[in-house]
Design a protein around this motif. Sequence first.
Motif, PDB file in Angstrom:
ATOM      1  N   ALA A   1      -2.929  65.207   2.714  1.00 45.13           N
ATOM      2  CA  ALA A   1      -1.703  64.234   2.263  1.00 45.13           C
ATOM      3  C   ALA A   1      -0.640  65.380   2.122  1.00 45.13           C
ATOM      4  O   ALA A   1       0.658  64.896   2.333  1.00 45.13           O
ATOM      5  CB  ALA A   1      -2.007  63.757   0.937  1.00 45.13           C
ATOM      6  N   ALA A   2      -0.611  66.583   1.693  1.00 49.09           N
ATOM      7  CA  ALA A   2       0.230  67.534   1.347  1.00 49.09           C
ATOM      8  C   ALA A   2       0.973  67.775   2.837  1.00 49.09           C
ATOM      9  O   ALA A   2       1.850  68.120   2.870  1.00 49.09           O
ATOM     10  CB  ALA A   2      -0.314  68.946   0.676  1.00 49.09           C
ATOM     11  N   ALA A   3      -0.066  68.146   3.862  1.00 53.65           N
ATOM     12  CA  ALA A   3       0.403  68.636   5.194  1.00 53.65           C
ATOM     13  C   ALA A   3       1.398  67.377   5.553  1.00 53.65           C
ATOM     14  O   ALA A   3       2.168  67.446   6.506  1.00 53.65           O
ATOM     15  CB  ALA A   3      -0.839  68.666   6.063  1.00 53.65           C
ATOM     16  N   GLU A   4       0.913  65.994   5.626  1.00 49.52           N
ATOM     17  CA  GLU A   4       1.527  64.951   5.853  1.00 49.52           C
ATOM     18  C   GLU A   4       3.111  65.006   5.456  1.00 49.52           C
ATOM     19  O   GLU A   4       3.782  64.561   5.794  1.00 49.52           O
ATOM     20  CB  GLU A   4       0.781  63.620   5.726  1.00 49.52           C
ATOM     21  CG  GLU A   4      -0.414  63.529   6.759  1.00 49.52           C
ATOM     22  CD  GLU A   4      -0.164  63.346   7.834  1.00 49.52           C
ATOM     23  OE1 GLU A   4       0.846  63.102   8.488  1.00 49.52           O
ATOM     24  OE2 GLU A   4      -1.028  63.884   8.813  1.00 49.52           O
ATOM     25  N   THR A   5       3.055  65.206   4.068  1.00 45.90           N
ATOM     26  CA  THR A   5       4.190  65.223   3.265  1.00 45.90           C
ATOM     27  C   THR A   5       5.203  66.155   3.852  1.00 45.90           C
ATOM     28  O   THR A   5       6.395  66.170   4.040  1.00 45.90           O
ATOM     29  CB  THR A   5       4.165  65.431   1.879  1.00 45.90           C
ATOM     30  OG1 THR A   5       3.216  64.431   1.353  1.00 45.90           O
ATOM     31  CG2 THR A   5       5.513  65.509   1.075  1.00 45.90           C
ATOM     32  N   LEU A   6       4.610  67.287   4.284  1.00 39.92           N
ATOM     33  CA  LEU A   6       5.652  68.470   4.847  1.00 39.92           C
ATOM     34  C   LEU A   6       5.736  68.005   6.273  1.00 39.92           C
ATOM     35  O   LEU A   6       6.876  68.487   6.592  1.00 39.92           O
ATOM     36  CB  LEU A   6       4.458  69.827   5.035  1.00 39.92           C
ATOM     37  CG  LEU A   6       5.152  71.013   5.644  1.00 39.92           C
ATOM     38  CD1 LEU A   6       6.442  71.362   5.082  1.00 39.92           C
ATOM     39  CD2 LEU A   6       3.913  72.248   5.981  1.00 39.92           C
TER      40      LEU A   6
ATOM     41  N   GLY B   1      12.294  68.222  -4.228  1.00 44.81           N
ATOM     42  CA  GLY B   1      12.994  68.900  -3.081  1.00 44.81           C
ATOM     43  C   GLY B   1      12.187  69.292  -2.039  1.00 44.81           C
ATOM     44  O   GLY B   1      11.284  68.526  -1.426  1.00 44.81           O
ATOM     45  N   LEU B   2      12.250  70.590  -1.721  1.00 41.71           N
ATOM     46  CA  LEU B   2      11.515  71.273  -0.601  1.00 41.71           C
ATOM     47  C   LEU B   2      10.159  71.746  -0.996  1.00 41.71           C
ATOM     48  O   LEU B   2       9.488  72.305  -0.264  1.00 41.71           O
ATOM     49  CB  LEU B   2      12.397  72.181   0.148  1.00 41.71           C
ATOM     50  CG  LEU B   2      13.766  71.597   0.743  1.00 41.71           C
ATOM     51  CD1 LEU B   2      14.521  72.656   1.143  1.00 41.71           C
ATOM     52  CD2 LEU B   2      13.298  70.654   1.925  1.00 41.71           C
ATOM     53  N   LEU B   3       9.833  71.696  -2.444  1.00 36.04           N
ATOM     54  CA  LEU B   3       8.613  72.237  -2.702  1.00 36.04           C
ATOM     55  C   LEU B   3       7.541  71.048  -2.805  1.00 36.04           C
ATOM     56  O   LEU B   3       7.719  69.921  -3.879  1.00 36.04           O
ATOM     57  CB  LEU B   3       8.776  72.745  -4.280  1.00 36.04           C
ATOM     58  CG  LEU B   3       7.540  73.183  -4.928  1.00 36.04           C
ATOM     59  CD1 LEU B   3       7.164  74.669  -3.985  1.00 36.04           C
ATOM     60  CD2 LEU B   3       7.960  73.920  -6.330  1.00 36.04           C
ATOM     61  N   ILE B   4       6.400  71.284  -2.056  1.00 38.54           N
ATOM     62  CA  ILE B   4       5.178  70.551  -2.103  1.00 38.54           C
ATOM     63  C   ILE B   4       3.903  70.994  -2.602  1.00 38.54           C
ATOM     64  O   ILE B   4       3.693  72.152  -2.118  1.00 38.54           O
ATOM     65  CB  ILE B   4       4.928  69.780  -0.612  1.00 38.54           C
ATOM     66  CG1 ILE B   4       6.407  69.580  -0.008  1.00 38.54           C
ATOM     67  CG2 ILE B   4       4.046  68.818  -0.597  1.00 38.54           C
ATOM     68  CD1 ILE B   4       6.042  69.194   1.511  1.00 38.54           C
TER      69      ILE B   4
ATOM     70  N   TYR C   1      -4.212  72.283   9.175  1.00 38.57           N
ATOM     71  CA  TYR C   1      -4.182  72.843  10.559  1.00 38.57           C
ATOM     72  C   TYR C   1      -4.199  71.825  11.966  1.00 38.57           C
ATOM     73  O   TYR C   1      -3.230  71.589  12.543  1.00 38.57           O
ATOM     74  CB  TYR C   1      -5.291  73.620  10.684  1.00 38.57           C
ATOM     75  CG  TYR C   1      -5.645  74.223  12.160  1.00 38.57           C
ATOM     76  CD1 TYR C   1      -5.014  75.648  12.365  1.00 38.57           C
ATOM     77  CD2 TYR C   1      -6.191  73.792  13.340  1.00 38.57           C
ATOM     78  CE1 TYR C   1      -5.142  76.377  13.496  1.00 38.57           C
ATOM     79  CE2 TYR C   1      -6.440  74.542  14.515  1.00 38.57           C
ATOM     80  CZ  TYR C   1      -5.585  75.732  14.459  1.00 38.57           C
ATOM     81  OH  TYR C   1      -5.815  76.481  15.687  1.00 38.57           O
ATOM     82  N   TYR C   2      -5.014  70.731  11.473  1.00 34.02           N
ATOM     83  CA  TYR C   2      -5.028  69.721  12.511  1.00 34.02           C
ATOM     84  C   TYR C   2      -3.726  68.572  12.383  1.00 34.02           C
ATOM     85  O   TYR C   2      -3.284  68.400  13.534  1.00 34.02           O
ATOM     86  CB  TYR C   2      -6.267  69.170  12.585  1.00 34.02           C
ATOM     87  CG  TYR C   2      -7.299  69.902  13.457  1.00 34.02           C
ATOM     88  CD1 TYR C   2      -7.177  70.288  14.850  1.00 34.02           C
ATOM     89  CD2 TYR C   2      -8.441  70.446  12.545  1.00 34.02           C
ATOM     90  CE1 TYR C   2      -8.252  71.116  15.155  1.00 34.02           C
ATOM     91  CE2 TYR C   2      -9.585  71.277  13.129  1.00 34.02           C
ATOM     92  CZ  TYR C   2      -9.198  71.615  14.408  1.00 34.02           C
ATOM     93  OH  TYR C   2     -10.210  72.571  14.929  1.00 34.02           O
ATOM     94  N   ALA C   3      -3.561  68.372  11.169  1.00 29.74           N
ATOM     95  CA  ALA C   3      -2.192  67.491  10.757  1.00 29.74           C
ATOM     96  C   ALA C   3      -1.085  67.946  11.485  1.00 29.74           C
ATOM     97  O   ALA C   3      -0.340  67.260  12.234  1.00 29.74           O
ATOM     98  CB  ALA C   3      -2.205  67.339   9.609  1.00 29.74           C
TER      99      ALA C   3
END
Length: 229
Positions: free
Chosen positions: A215-220, A202-205, A31-33
Motif C-alpha cells: 500500500a505504501a508503494a501504491e501511494t508513492l 505531503g510528500l512523506l509516506i 519492487y514489483y509494484a
Amino acid sequence: MNVLIVLTSHDTLGATGRKTGFWLEELAAPYYALKEAGARLVLASPAGGQPPLDPKSNEPAFQTAETRRFEADPAAIAQLANTVRLDSVSQDDFDAVFYPGGHGPLWDLAEDARSIALIESFVAASKPVALVCHAPGVLRHVKNADGSPLVRGRQVTGFTNSEEAAVELTDIVPFLVEDELKAKGGVFSRGEDWASYVVTDGLLITGQNPASSAAAAETLIGQLSRNAG
C-alpha cells in the motif's frame, strides 16, 4: 520514473547472536509494484553489494506471493546482490526514494550521515520519500531546512511498540520507532497490529508494518503519477 530503494547493511540483532537485516516482503512488494508501474529501480545500501536478509522474513509463515516471486526472479536476485553504495547516489538522478524496513536500519541507516543528507535533499527538492515498518525510524536525525526535526508536526506511522513487544525485541533494539517519532514531534497514528496502515503527509509516506509495504508503494506511485501529470 526513477526510484531509489535504500536497504540496510546491518546484519546483527544487538548482542543476541542472531541475524537481522532487511525484511523481504518490504522489498519484494514495492519492487514489483514500482516496476509494473514503469519505474526504473536502483537498489542501494551503505556498504554496497549484497545486503543482509533477515532470515526470519523468509520463513514460511512470512512468505507472500511477492517474496516467492522475488526469490524465483534471477534478475531481481542479481540486482539485490549488486546494490550500489549509498555514497555513490544523488537525489538529482531520482524522482523518489523508498526505504524498506527490517530491524537492520535501526542500527545503520538511522545514524548514517549519507542517508540523513539524502532524505533531506529529496525533501528539499519536493520529491516523495516513502518508508515502511522500522524504516520510519531512519528519520530520527533528519531535519528541515530550519534545523527542526523533519517529522515535527507531521502525520507519521511506523512499527508500533505493541508490535515490537509481540516479537519480543523491545529491549534489544536501539530505540523504539513509535517512541522516537513521537519524541521528535511526529503526530503518530496507527492501525491494528499487523494490518496494513499507511499515512501520507505531503510528500512523506510512512507504513506501519510489513503488511503496509504494498500500500505504501501504491501511494508513492500515485504521487509520482500526479507529479508527472
